[in-house]
Scaffold this motif. Structure first.
Motif, short mmCIF file in Angstrom:
data_model
loop_
_atom_site.label_atom_id
_atom_site.label_comp_id
_atom_site.label_asym_id
_atom_site.label_seq_id
_atom_site.Cartn_x
_atom_site.Cartn_y
_atom_site.Cartn_z
N PHE A 15 3.40 6.98 -6.41
CA PHE A 15 2.75 7.29 -5.15
C PHE A 15 1.44 6.51 -5.01
O PHE A 15 1.15 5.94 -3.96
CB PHE A 15 2.50 8.79 -5.05
CG PHE A 15 1.80 9.19 -3.79
CD1 PHE A 15 2.49 9.29 -2.60
CD2 PHE A 15 0.44 9.45 -3.80
CE1 PHE A 15 1.84 9.64 -1.42
CE2 PHE A 15 -0.22 9.80 -2.63
CZ PHE A 15 0.48 9.90 -1.45
N GLU A 16 0.64 6.48 -6.07
CA GLU A 16 -0.62 5.75 -6.05
C GLU A 16 -0.39 4.25 -5.85
O GLU A 16 -1.15 3.59 -5.13
CB GLU A 16 -1.40 5.99 -7.33
CG GLU A 16 -1.96 7.40 -7.43
CD GLU A 16 -2.61 7.68 -8.77
OE1 GLU A 16 -2.67 6.78 -9.63
OE2 GLU A 16 -3.06 8.83 -8.96
N PHE A 17 0.66 3.73 -6.46
CA PHE A 17 0.97 2.30 -6.31
C PHE A 17 1.38 1.99 -4.87
O PHE A 17 0.96 0.98 -4.30
CB PHE A 17 2.07 1.88 -7.29
CG PHE A 17 2.39 0.42 -7.22
CD1 PHE A 17 1.45 -0.52 -7.62
CD2 PHE A 17 3.61 -0.01 -6.76
CE1 PHE A 17 1.74 -1.87 -7.56
CE2 PHE A 17 3.91 -1.36 -6.70
CZ PHE A 17 2.97 -2.29 -7.09
N ALA A 56 0.44 3.64 -2.23
CA ALA A 56 -0.80 3.72 -1.44
C ALA A 56 -1.61 2.44 -1.59
O ALA A 56 -2.16 1.92 -0.61
CB ALA A 56 -1.61 4.93 -1.88
N PHE A 57 -1.66 1.91 -2.80
CA PHE A 57 -2.37 0.65 -3.04
C PHE A 57 -1.73 -0.50 -2.27
O PHE A 57 -2.43 -1.31 -1.65
CB PHE A 57 -2.39 0.32 -4.54
CG PHE A 57 -2.78 -1.09 -4.84
CD1 PHE A 57 -4.09 -1.50 -4.71
CD2 PHE A 57 -1.83 -2.01 -5.25
CE1 PHE A 57 -4.45 -2.82 -4.96
CE2 PHE A 57 -2.18 -3.32 -5.52
CZ PHE A 57 -3.49 -3.73 -5.37
N LYS A 98 -0.02 -0.35 0.49
CA LYS A 98 -0.32 -0.19 1.91
C LYS A 98 -1.76 -0.60 2.21
O LYS A 98 -2.03 -1.27 3.21
CB LYS A 98 -0.09 1.25 2.35
CG LYS A 98 1.37 1.62 2.44
CD LYS A 98 1.52 3.02 2.97
CE LYS A 98 2.97 3.34 3.24
NZ LYS A 98 3.12 4.64 3.91
N LYS A 151 3.57 10.52 -9.56
CA LYS A 151 2.21 10.38 -9.06
C LYS A 151 1.76 8.92 -9.15
O LYS A 151 1.11 8.40 -8.23
CB LYS A 151 1.24 11.26 -9.85
CG LYS A 151 1.38 12.73 -9.54
CD LYS A 151 0.42 13.55 -10.39
CE LYS A 151 0.58 15.04 -10.17
NZ LYS A 151 -0.33 15.83 -11.03
N GLN A 152 2.11 8.25 -10.24
CA GLN A 152 1.75 6.85 -10.40
C GLN A 152 2.44 5.98 -9.36
O GLN A 152 1.85 5.05 -8.81
CB GLN A 152 2.08 6.38 -11.81
CG GLN A 152 1.20 7.00 -12.87
CD GLN A 152 1.63 6.61 -14.28
OE1 GLN A 152 2.60 5.88 -14.48
NE2 GLN A 152 0.89 7.10 -15.26
N GLU A 201 4.32 13.12 -13.51
CA GLU A 201 3.22 12.17 -13.73
C GLU A 201 3.63 10.76 -13.31
O GLU A 201 2.85 10.03 -12.69
CB GLU A 201 2.80 12.18 -15.21
CG GLU A 201 1.54 11.37 -15.48
CD GLU A 201 0.33 11.84 -14.68
OE1 GLU A 201 -0.45 10.97 -14.25
OE2 GLU A 201 0.18 13.05 -14.48
N GLN A 202 4.85 10.37 -13.62
CA GLN A 202 5.33 9.05 -13.21
C GLN A 202 5.45 8.96 -11.69
O GLN A 202 5.13 7.92 -11.10
CB GLN A 202 6.67 8.76 -13.86
CG GLN A 202 6.57 8.56 -15.36
CD GLN A 202 7.93 8.54 -16.05
OE1 GLN A 202 8.83 9.30 -15.68
NE2 GLN A 202 8.05 7.68 -17.04
#
Length: 56
Positions: free
Chosen positions: A21-23, A25-26, A28, A18-19, A15-16
Motif C-alpha cells: 500500500f505504501e509503495f 501511494a509512493f 501515485k 501495508k508495504q 505487514e506485507q
C-alpha cells in the motif's frame, strides 16, 4: 496482469500488504510530481525581484 497481482496479494500477510500500500501511494505521489511543470528559475527570480521592488 491484474489477476496475477491479485493472486500474489492474497498470499501476503498484513505487514506485507501495508508495504505494498505504501509503495502504491509512493508511485501515485511520484506520478503527480512528474506532471508538474518545470519552474524556470530565471523568470521566477525576476518575478520575485519585481514584487519586492514594488513593496519598497
Amino acid at each position: 496482469m491484474k489477476d496475477l497481482i491479485q493472486q500474489k496479494l492474497e498470499k501476503l500477510d498484513l505487514e506485507q500488504l501495508k508495504q505494498v500500500f505504501e509503495f502504491i501511494a509512493f508511485l501515485k505521489f511520484r506520478a503527480r510530481l512528474a506532471t508538474l511543470p518545470a519552474i524556470d528559475e530565471t523568470n521566477l527570480a525576476a518575478l520575485l525581484y519585481s514584487e519586492f521592488a514594488e513593496e519598497d
